[in-house]
Design an enzyme around this catalytic site. Sequence first.
Site, PDB file in Angstrom:
ATOM      1  CD  GLU A  41      -4.187  13.546  35.007  1.00  0.00           C
ATOM      2  OE1 GLU A  41      -5.206  13.012  35.458  1.00  0.00           O
ATOM      3  OE2 GLU A  41      -3.265  12.873  34.487  1.00  0.00           O
ATOM      4  CD  GLU A  42      -0.514  10.849  33.074  1.00  0.00           C
ATOM      5  OE1 GLU A  42      -0.856  10.013  33.922  1.00  0.00           O
ATOM      6  OE2 GLU A  42      -1.019  10.924  31.948  1.00  0.00           O
TER       7      GLU A  42
ATOM      8  CG  ASP B  30       1.397  15.833  33.083  1.00  0.00           C
ATOM      9  OD1 ASP B  30       0.296  16.302  32.768  1.00  0.00           O
ATOM     10  OD2 ASP B  30       1.562  15.009  34.006  1.00  0.00           O
TER      11      ASP B  30
HETATM   12 ZN   LIG Z   1      -4.182  11.737  31.348  1.00  0.00          ZN
END
Ligand SMILES: [Zn+2]
Length: 428
Positions: free
Chosen positions: A180-181, A85
């Site tokens: 992850e963000e 992502d």
């Molecule tokens: Zn990253």
Amino acid sequence: MAFSDFDFLEKNFIHYAKEDTQSKYANKDQVPTTPNQVKMMKELADQVKDYDLESYYNEKTAFAIGHLAANTAGVAPIGFFAHVDTVEFDDRFPIRPQVHRDYQGQKLALDEANGIFLDPEEFPDLLTLKGQTLITSDGKTVLGTDDKAGVAGLLAALKYLHEHPEVEHGDIYVAFGPDEEIGLGGQRFDPADFPGVEFAYTLDNGRPGDFEYETFNASAADLTIKGTVVHPGEAYGLLVNATTIMTEFLAALPQDQVPEKSRGHEGFIMVTDAQSSVDSAHVGLIIRDFDWDEFLAKEDLVKKLVASLGEKYGPDRFQLDLRRQYENIYNGVKDRPYVVNLALDSYEKAGLAPNVQTFRGGTDGNFITKKGIPTPNLFNGGGNYHGRYEYVTVEQMDKLAEVLVTIADEHARQSKEGQDKRPLEKYW
Ligand SMILES: [Zn+2]
């Protein structure tokens, strides 16, 4: 000098950078939060089959998993993580990567009409990239260096191992993860997908040579205070004003341990929001510290403050909901210095000067470490993450590929000849 295949790196990076895989916190109840991430992860699961990996997409956790079987015995399995992502950015897609070959440190017009220039005067790191193949966006979107560069570097390392069977390695597990963000991906990772893996690395932001195994310990708290409303004219001895109690609480918090007054290795307590009326008040807090004992002390301080106000005004007026968010990766590596020293040794073998950083935030590695697989962060190359000035060079991604192969090789060698026993150095 090229370590891996430059054309391959460039082609993969550009191909995946063009895929709009923004994660979206607003969709946090969907796994993953956007369907394009699934498309990319399935594509990656397919691609790694070309380099002798077995792979699948785990529908439940939304991770694509690959496994490269050991070609030698007696070496513990290790893992690598890259995330597919990219950060949420205004929706001016598509992404159009621009390749600037043999970059000479000049100011680049990314989007001249809108005055978007990539200028070494503003970003002096660019001057260290002379002669390299620089990739940028067209100034209208992010490029997606974070973390498509990690993905591309990992693919290049896998292809290298496929083409160099003489490099001895144990079992290698790879994971391409989502979200992850927005801090959700790592939470969902299932260690059963990494059977026997003793430690792993994320391949996320940082210049070649950067290394992180120290992040915050983190918790968040919500404090609710109940007042007693009585008509002001008849309030004597009866009214209890929630706003007044809230003010007392806020004033009792340590005024010097706040984000704007802390840096380096210092922690803080931050008031993220506060609302109040006579009837009720709410305070949101986050607590951050690198040091575990200091972190517990900060949590304790908040609990004690609430308890002492409870004695004064009655405990029923207070409700404190304190919850852990993530824990420092250091907690998981402090007794296993090999995980850190192996990476730093490999950096040096790959010609990189190690630069150990503390990270004033959290990563996927916090959650994965907590699940029993110590997971510090390497780097993905590049710079200016999360904005229209993001860039990366093919050479930087190649360094990542070289480091990954070196870690696999060095781990096999040290497992047979004796693992490094040096203690963990203190870097702060
Ligand atoms: Zn990253």
